[in-house]
Scaffold this motif. Structure first.
Motif, mmCIF file in Angstrom:
data_model
loop_
_atom_site.group_PDB
_atom_site.id
_atom_site.type_symbol
_atom_site.label_atom_id
_atom_site.label_comp_id
_atom_site.label_asym_id
_atom_site.label_seq_id
_atom_site.Cartn_x
_atom_site.Cartn_y
_atom_site.Cartn_z
ATOM 1 N N ALA A 65 -25.963 -7.436 -6.220
ATOM 2 C CA ALA A 65 -26.870 -6.751 -7.147
ATOM 3 C C ALA A 65 -27.315 -7.656 -8.292
ATOM 4 C CB ALA A 65 -26.183 -5.507 -7.708
ATOM 5 N N TRP A 96 -30.749 -9.116 -8.313
ATOM 6 C CA TRP A 96 -31.827 -8.162 -8.594
ATOM 7 C C TRP A 96 -31.842 -7.754 -10.055
ATOM 8 C CZ3 TRP A 96 -35.123 -5.643 -4.778
ATOM 9 C CH2 TRP A 96 -34.998 -6.220 -3.502
ATOM 10 N N ARG A 97 -30.712 -7.949 -10.727
ATOM 11 C CA ARG A 97 -30.709 -7.702 -12.168
ATOM 12 C C ARG A 97 -31.490 -8.800 -12.881
ATOM 13 N NH1 ARG A 97 -24.909 -5.955 -11.299
ATOM 14 N NH2 ARG A 97 -25.017 -3.672 -11.352
ATOM 15 N N TYR A 129 -33.416 -4.350 -10.040
ATOM 16 C CA TYR A 129 -32.273 -3.531 -9.605
ATOM 17 C C TYR A 129 -32.422 -2.101 -10.108
ATOM 18 C CZ TYR A 129 -27.528 -2.115 -8.431
ATOM 19 O OH TYR A 129 -26.450 -1.458 -7.906
ATOM 20 N N ASP A 130 -32.824 -1.975 -11.364
ATOM 21 C CA ASP A 130 -33.005 -0.629 -11.894
ATOM 22 C C ASP A 130 -34.351 -0.049 -11.478
ATOM 23 O OD1 ASP A 130 -30.518 -0.588 -13.150
ATOM 24 O OD2 ASP A 130 -31.291 -1.751 -14.836
ATOM 25 N N ARG A 190 -27.543 1.273 -2.269
ATOM 26 C CA ARG A 190 -26.593 0.575 -3.140
ATOM 27 C C ARG A 190 -25.175 0.750 -2.588
ATOM 28 N NH1 ARG A 190 -30.134 0.268 -8.095
ATOM 29 N NH2 ARG A 190 -32.015 1.138 -7.182
ATOM 30 N N ASP A 248 -21.049 -4.671 -7.174
ATOM 31 C CA ASP A 248 -22.278 -3.990 -6.760
ATOM 32 C C ASP A 248 -23.051 -4.858 -5.774
ATOM 33 O OD1 ASP A 248 -21.979 -1.677 -8.287
ATOM 34 O OD2 ASP A 248 -22.777 -2.663 -10.081
ATOM 35 N N LEU A 257 -26.130 -4.504 -2.341
ATOM 36 C CA LEU A 257 -27.177 -3.639 -1.811
ATOM 37 C C LEU A 257 -27.563 -4.153 -0.432
ATOM 38 C CD1 LEU A 257 -30.228 -5.231 -2.167
ATOM 39 C CD2 LEU A 257 -29.439 -5.020 -4.531
#
Lengths: 445, 445
Positions: free
Chosen positions: B77, B80-81, B86-87, B95, B103, B105
């Motif tokens: 994750a 992607w942050r 991610y959000d 997820r 975390d 995905l």
């Protein structure tokens, strides 16, 4: 392929976190990149080897009469509740909940799913025998992933499943798998020994593991040295010939060969002392007969010739495709890098231009490149503006079995140099002779 | 392949839950089985088509100079942050939390991961241009999966990513992708129209979707009829010729063609009325230029010729490989079943034995089977003890483009029958003529 247009990110330094040779060399040769613990990307060079291994596995499975298909990576938890393995499997199973709060999992193996497919579509003994297989990504959430692709979490595996009416038919499937696996490994240039093993969470009575001898293997193995002399060589195999297959399996399973899980010291001591061997081994495949362990609870039955419904006999059979890349390197490398067996090499031949930009050298390299391609081969032409030493080091590191070197001095005498990665021996010859020689090497059946 | 040894579980009834032709036919022809909502197994026949499409995509991408590799299905994750997605991605992202509470995905696309690979290994403009692609399983947790593999959750996709120093170089990559995609679809026997589209969650300014016209498409599309006449045909494409590629792209993007997302009624009304078309379309691919959207936040920079660090220009380019199987069937079927284009057919030719067990018929069928195989073709021989009607119905359902029928009456006159699935026309001819004809059909470049 021209190296200047390729993506081959070789590393100069040895990665400090890689403990074994194959992991170090795969990182250094730009074959893989770690994306998360035990999860790797296959960079272009690594991907080529992975695909070659996949292709060989496909060809040998289909030669044995097994039928390819493809199951998904994610599975519904309910299937595993039917077999009782959902709770039994433990924390290595990656459990997932989807947006509708349904329990799913990333398949670590496919006994339940294939049994479900079978029971949905097959109802009569007349549809047997049937062996289906697939090569798909799987996931085991190892608590401590290590050794690169050898013990990763996301891994590529061939798993096949046989469905038969009787124990005898199922053992015929077992024999087909043993022989097709022996062929598969041999074709890759790997000596893998079938050893009586423990069935673990798959279950079942009859099972053999295939182990490659290597100091870095995770299992301790005990065997009679006689088994390492066995080879299939050029034998023609008829997969419809039950007795012939049985004889080959007898040949390979008669000499003592066991992992620590099934080792029997008393039996081992009966082998003449000079033939007793202890080593470490890397598991690269396993075959199982487990009878009705899944067909019974999941209701995978057929109507037999006498009209009665009976659960089918099953077995499952796996080859670790991504793990084999590591095992091959463990078995084939030296201080300078990888030494690919010809059956799996990512490129058939390297071409090294000692003086990039020199008209003669460039033209000769391009001629060799074109001539190899015309023979259906995939050369890798190092056309970078680099020193000879750097070019040789890269070729040695990535391990192509053959290299043709082109330099101005040789060209004056009308020769190029053909070098074996394995022996290091070089021979001068004409361009045509070098191309023909490489063509012959790969034309071997 | 002998049908008696194959696994082809055709269904007699039309599945009630399948709303569109391709979904119904894939279930009826034994190509797929649903394992969970939007998650399918590819049974042997379906798997063959999937692999054929995968192979064509690989060949065309490599012809365009793009380099194959393979990224994993699961991603951390944290990547992607970094990009901020991610959000932003919403509930379609599956997820996952692993045993160490990290975390993860299941990748719905790979911009972040490929950007991470790039920044880890590339630092100089001299390593550009670079286009990497892979064909891998992806997951989008659709709230209401439907239409079989057309809108599944686990799907097989080719996604490629270009890295370039300048906007102009990146648009050259864009053109390479557009032309290679046009070739790919045409080779599969599919008319796919590039339409100016909306970039959605990938982001970026320039983007085209490729749409196949079909009543069951999810998008409304508006186009100038002139575009459906365009064809690449036998044109030789030189992917190193920027101007040539640009000209082809101009040709395909000049006639009006847009999805409802970008439709401009005023522009559309300028087309002569008799050429205006409205239809529905199935999206089978999309190409994007998005500049430095990922390279900037993720620090994917190169040192340029002037010594300054600059973020690379990027684009991404996708083809829905598993979805194409459905789209092909939507475009090629009739009331009796599928009609495979020759480029993707699971078997090249069916062989129907009208009197199984008759010595002459059996021997002739086996001769045809062997002769087709000797030409490098894959026939499917229906050697079951079934009525002629049932054999024809199965062949029509599974849609092999050509069928050779062998019966006792014809053999008396020394002929077999060659039938086109598409036209339904049959022609009597000698065994040799039939085999040669089929050989010629597939020998076309």
């Amino acid at each position: 392929m021209r190296l200047s247009r390729y993506f081959l990110p070789v590393l100069k330094e040895t990665p400090s976190d890689a403990q074994i040779a194959s992991h170090r060399l795969m990182l250094r040769a730009g074959m893989i990149k770690q994306n998360a613990a035990g999860i790797y990307s296959w960079l272009p060079l690594g991907y080529r080897v992975l695909r070659n291994i996949e292709r060989i596995v496909h060809e040998e499975q289909q030669a044995a009469g097994h039928i390819p298909m493809l199951m998904p990576t994610l599975q519904p938890a309910d299937l595993w509740r039917e077999s009782g393995r959902y709770d039994a499997y433990g924390p290595e199973m990656l459990r997932i909940r989807d947006r509708h709060e349904r329990d799913m999992l990333y398949g670590p193996t496919n006994e339940e799913m294939i049994t479900d497919i079978f029971r949905s579509h097959v109802g009569s003994y007349r549809d047997l025998p049937l062996t289906l297989y697939h090569i798909q990504w799987k996931f085991r959430d190892e608590v401590r992933p290590r050794f690169g692709v050898m013990r990763g979490r996301e891994f590529f595996m061939k798993d096949g499943y046989n469905f038969d009416l009787s124990y005898e038919d199922s053992m015929y499937a077992y024999d087909r798998h043993m022989v097709s696996y022996l062929r598969t490994y041999e074709r890759m240039g790997l000596k893998a020994i079938p050893m009586r093993a423990d069935s673990g969470p798959i279950g079942g009575d009859d099972t053999h593991e295939f182990l490659v001898l290597a100091d870095t293997g995770e299992s301790e193995v005990f065997y009679d040295a006689a088994i390492t002399d066995l080879t299939l060589g050029d034998r023609q195999i008829d997969f419809d010939d039950r007795a012939g297959l049985r004889a080959i399996c007898e040949e390979w399973t008669t000499p003592y060969a066991r992992t620590d899980e099934t080792h029997d010291a008393a039996l081992f001591d009966q082998i003449p002392e000079e033939q007793r061997r202890t080593s470490r081994g890397i598991e690269v495949g396993q075959i199982f007969y487990f009878g009705t362990k899944y067909s019974e609870p999941m209701g995978a039955t057929v109507v037999g010739p006498d009209g009665a419904k009976v659960p089918v006999h099953m077995g499952s059979h796996g080859i670790g495709v991504s793990r084999l890349v590591g095992a091959l390197i463990e078995a084939h490398h030296d201080d300078n890098g990888i030494i690919w067996p010809e059956g799996v090499t990512p490129f058939h031949c390297g071409i090294v231009n000692l003086r990039q930009g020199d008209g003669d050298c460039d033209a000769t390299c391009e001629k060799i490149d074109a001539a190899l391609k015309a023979k259906g081969l995939d050369p890798l032409y190092d056309d970078r503006d680099e020193r000879a030493g750097a070019k040789f080091a890269t070729m040695d590191l990535i391990g192509l079995p053959w290299r043709i070197t082109v330099g101005p001095r040789g060209l004056k005498n009308g020769v190029v140099e053909l070098t074996s990665r394995k022996t290091g021996e070089s021979e001068e010859m004409s361009l045509k002779a070098a191309v023909d020689r490489v063509g012959q090497i790969y034309a071997r059946p």
